[in-house]
Scaffold this motif. Structure first.
Motif, PDB file in Angstrom:
ATOM      1  N   VAL A 264       0.839  -1.195   0.000  1.00 45.38           N
ATOM      2  CA  VAL A 264       0.000   0.000   0.000  1.00 45.38           C
ATOM      3  C   VAL A 264       0.879   1.251   0.000  1.00 45.38           C
ATOM      4  CG1 VAL A 264      -1.718   1.343   1.268  1.00 45.38           C
ATOM      5  CG2 VAL A 264      -1.902  -1.168   1.179  1.00 45.38           C
ATOM      6  N   LEU A 265       0.669   2.107  -0.985  1.00 46.98           N
ATOM      7  CA  LEU A 265       1.383   3.380  -1.061  1.00 46.98           C
ATOM      8  C   LEU A 265       0.413   4.479  -0.642  1.00 46.98           C
ATOM      9  CD1 LEU A 265       4.070   4.751  -1.977  1.00 46.98           C
ATOM     10  CD2 LEU A 265       2.944   5.150  -4.190  1.00 46.98           C
ATOM     11  N   ARG A 266       0.670   5.111   0.482  1.00 45.75           N
ATOM     12  CA  ARG A 266      -0.252   6.119   0.997  1.00 45.75           C
ATOM     13  C   ARG A 266      -0.015   7.490   0.368  1.00 45.75           C
ATOM     14  NH1 ARG A 266      -1.244   4.796   7.434  1.00 45.75           N
ATOM     15  NH2 ARG A 266      -1.502   2.533   7.207  1.00 45.75           N
ATOM     16  N   ASN A 267       1.233   7.788   0.050  1.00 49.42           N
ATOM     17  CA  ASN A 267       1.575   9.077  -0.542  1.00 49.42           C
ATOM     18  C   ASN A 267       2.082   8.844  -1.962  1.00 49.42           C
ATOM     19  OD1 ASN A 267       2.508  11.586  -1.269  1.00 49.42           O
ATOM     20  ND2 ASN A 267       3.631  11.965   0.637  1.00 49.42           N
ATOM     21  N   LEU A 268       1.300   9.245  -2.941  1.00 44.77           N
ATOM     22  CA  LEU A 268       1.645   8.951  -4.332  1.00 44.77           C
ATOM     23  C   LEU A 268       2.969   9.580  -4.747  1.00 44.77           C
ATOM     24  CD1 LEU A 268       0.829   7.536  -6.910  1.00 44.77           C
ATOM     25  CD2 LEU A 268      -0.581   9.519  -7.512  1.00 44.77           C
ATOM     26  N   SER A 269       3.310  10.716  -4.169  1.00 44.85           N
ATOM     27  CA  SER A 269       4.555  11.396  -4.534  1.00 44.85           C
ATOM     28  C   SER A 269       5.796  10.603  -4.151  1.00 44.85           C
ATOM     29  CB  SER A 269       4.616  12.780  -3.890  1.00 44.85           C
ATOM     30  OG  SER A 269       4.633  12.684  -2.480  1.00 44.85           O
ATOM     31  N   SER A 270       5.643   9.602  -3.288  1.00 44.55           N
ATOM     32  CA  SER A 270       6.788   8.784  -2.877  1.00 44.55           C
ATOM     33  C   SER A 270       6.908   7.502  -3.699  1.00 44.55           C
ATOM     34  CB  SER A 270       6.691   8.442  -1.383  1.00 44.55           C
ATOM     35  OG  SER A 270       5.546   7.661  -1.107  1.00 44.55           O
ATOM     36  N   PHE A 271       6.284   7.475  -4.887  1.00 40.93           N
ATOM     37  CA  PHE A 271       6.340   6.282  -5.737  1.00 40.93           C
ATOM     38  C   PHE A 271       7.772   5.933  -6.136  1.00 40.93           C
ATOM     39  CE2 PHE A 271       6.433   9.544  -8.992  1.00 40.93           C
ATOM     40  CZ  PHE A 271       7.241   9.003  -9.968  1.00 40.93           C
ATOM     41  N   THR A 272       8.644   6.924  -6.170  1.00 40.39           N
ATOM     42  CA  THR A 272      10.024   6.660  -6.590  1.00 40.39           C
ATOM     43  C   THR A 272      10.744   5.720  -5.628  1.00 40.39           C
ATOM     44  OG1 THR A 272      10.699   8.696  -5.467  1.00 40.39           O
ATOM     45  CG2 THR A 272      10.285   8.844  -7.826  1.00 40.39           C
ATOM     46  N   ASP A 273      10.256   5.622  -4.396  1.00 41.08           N
ATOM     47  CA  ASP A 273      10.874   4.730  -3.413  1.00 41.08           C
ATOM     48  C   ASP A 273      10.637   3.263  -3.750  1.00 41.08           C
ATOM     49  OD1 ASP A 273      11.623   7.005  -2.051  1.00 41.08           O
ATOM     50  OD2 ASP A 273       9.961   6.915  -0.620  1.00 41.08           O
ATOM     51  N   ARG A 274       9.669   2.990  -4.635  1.00 39.98           N
ATOM     52  CA  ARG A 274       9.301   1.601  -4.927  1.00 39.98           C
ATOM     53  C   ARG A 274       9.999   1.033  -6.163  1.00 39.98           C
ATOM     54  NH1 ARG A 274       5.050  -0.154  -1.596  1.00 39.98           N
ATOM     55  NH2 ARG A 274       4.852   1.390   0.063  1.00 39.98           N
ATOM     56  N   ASN A 275      10.792   1.845  -6.846  1.00 37.37           N
ATOM     57  CA  ASN A 275      11.602   1.360  -7.985  1.00 37.37           C
ATOM     58  C   ASN A 275      10.765   0.608  -9.022  1.00 37.37           C
ATOM     59  OD1 ASN A 275      14.094   2.312  -6.851  1.00 37.37           O
ATOM     60  ND2 ASN A 275      14.020   0.583  -5.438  1.00 37.37           N
ATOM     61  N   CYS A 276       9.747   1.286  -9.536  1.00 42.46           N
ATOM     62  CA  CYS A 276       8.860   0.656 -10.524  1.00 42.46           C
ATOM     63  C   CYS A 276       9.476   0.644 -11.918  1.00 42.46           C
ATOM     64  CB  CYS A 276       7.540   1.417 -10.597  1.00 42.46           C
ATOM     65  SG  CYS A 276       6.503   1.229  -9.162  1.00 42.46           S
ATOM     66  N   ASP A 277       9.177  -0.410 -12.652  1.00 45.25           N
ATOM     67  CA  ASP A 277       9.510  -0.433 -14.075  1.00 45.25           C
ATOM     68  C   ASP A 277       8.406   0.239 -14.880  1.00 45.25           C
ATOM     69  OD1 ASP A 277      12.007  -2.076 -14.114  1.00 45.25           O
ATOM     70  OD2 ASP A 277      10.680  -3.509 -13.133  1.00 45.25           O
ATOM     71  N   ILE A 278       7.165   0.044 -14.436  1.00 43.09           N
ATOM     72  CA  ILE A 278       6.026   0.654 -15.124  1.00 43.09           C
ATOM     73  C   ILE A 278       4.946   1.019 -14.114  1.00 43.09           C
ATOM     74  CG2 ILE A 278       5.038  -1.629 -15.653  1.00 43.09           C
ATOM     75  CD1 ILE A 278       3.841  -0.235 -18.199  1.00 43.09           C
TER      76      ILE A 278
END
Length: 278
Positions: free
Chosen positions: A57-71
């Motif tokens: 669960v990601l509560r703060n969308l702006s912190s998506f970079t912490d999850r190292n997504c490919d897409i």
């Protein structure tokens, strides 16, 4: 079978019907097709409790970079694309589940430029569009002359920005709500005409202003949506397709579109700094 180390890390933005479907498929089948969940975000994150593992669960969308997504896959609302799309593409490939937002020329150009500069792909899913790759090939060859799409649905399935349908009554029959350019139509029905937006992307030389669309309210369509596509090419060439997409009353998205989105996601392995219809 893909190994876990080779899996693409997927972030899902939105947890409506389509978002839930994609999350469930990745959890169930992701290991077999090379996909793993990096995070799930929803505006009301409490809706995820008990349905998504807490660590995802990601509560703060702006912190998506912490999850190292490919897409990152957006399946919630055009506003999220407006607010975060450029940021997403600065770090990851990005699949726009609300391509109607691309009718905004300035945003469209910003997203394309960001994709190019960062070597990321802006993916546009075909959704309920039948023959999208064929339209794109005709466009790329210079032979596409005109494109028209009509989407007909039960009035309960439309989500319009105006009050055009506020007075509908059961049994009234068929009513044409709008006919004109897809550029003008997208702001009126941003949640209903993503299929048309995908077609406008495929027909890049015509664009959102050149592709013509029509939305029709029809109380007889209680079991499915109708999508009609008319393609005109050189020397009298033409194709007319009619697709019946099973759908419940009140459903914005037809049931066949869910599997179409899944198949689109499987294509998103990275195609360079460009826009790609999948």
């Amino acid at each position: 079978m893909a190994t876990k180390s080779s899996s693409l890390r997927v972030g899902i933005v939105g947890f409506g019907h389509l978002g839930q479907y994609l999350v469930e498929r990745i959890i169930k089948d992701g290991a077999d097709v090379g996909l793993t969940l990096a995070f799930v975000w929803n505006r009301n994150w409490e809706k995820l409790k008990g349905l998504v593992p807490e660590e995802l669960v990601l509560r703060n969308l702006s912190s998506f970079t912490d999850r190292n997504c490919d897409i990152i896959v957006e399946v919630c609302h055009p506003q999220v694309v407006q607010e975060c799309g450029v940021h997403f593409l600065s770090h990851s490939h990005f699949m726009v589940g609300s391509p109607s937002v691309l009718a905004d020329h300035e945003l469209n150009e910003k997203l394309r430029q960001t994709a190019k500069v960062n070597g990321k792909t802006l993916y546009v899913p075909s959704g309920a569009l039948w023959g999208g790759q064929d339209i794109q090939r005709l466009n790329d060859s210079g032979a596409l002359q005109a494109l028209f799409i009509r989407m007909s649905k039960h009035p309960s399935c439309f989500r319009l920005t105006g009050d055009v349908l506020s007075d509908w009554t059961e049994g009234e029959g068929r009513r044409v709500l709008f006919r004109g350019s897809v550029a003008d139509l997208c702001p009126l029905a941003p949640n209903n005409v993503n299929t048309m937006a995908a077609a406008a992307v495929a027909a890049g030389k015509l664009g959102f202003n050149g592709v013509q669309g029509e939305i029709v309210s029809d109380t007889a369509l209680s079991d499915y949506h109708l999508v009609e596509v008319e393609v005109m090419g050189l020397n009298g060439f033409s194709v007319h397709t009619v697709r019946k997409n099973p759908a419940q009353l009140g459903a914005v998205t037809g049931s066949a579109t869910y599997n179409s989105f899944w198949n689109s996601l499987l294509v998103c392995k990275g195609h360079g700094g460009r826009v790609y219809l999948c």
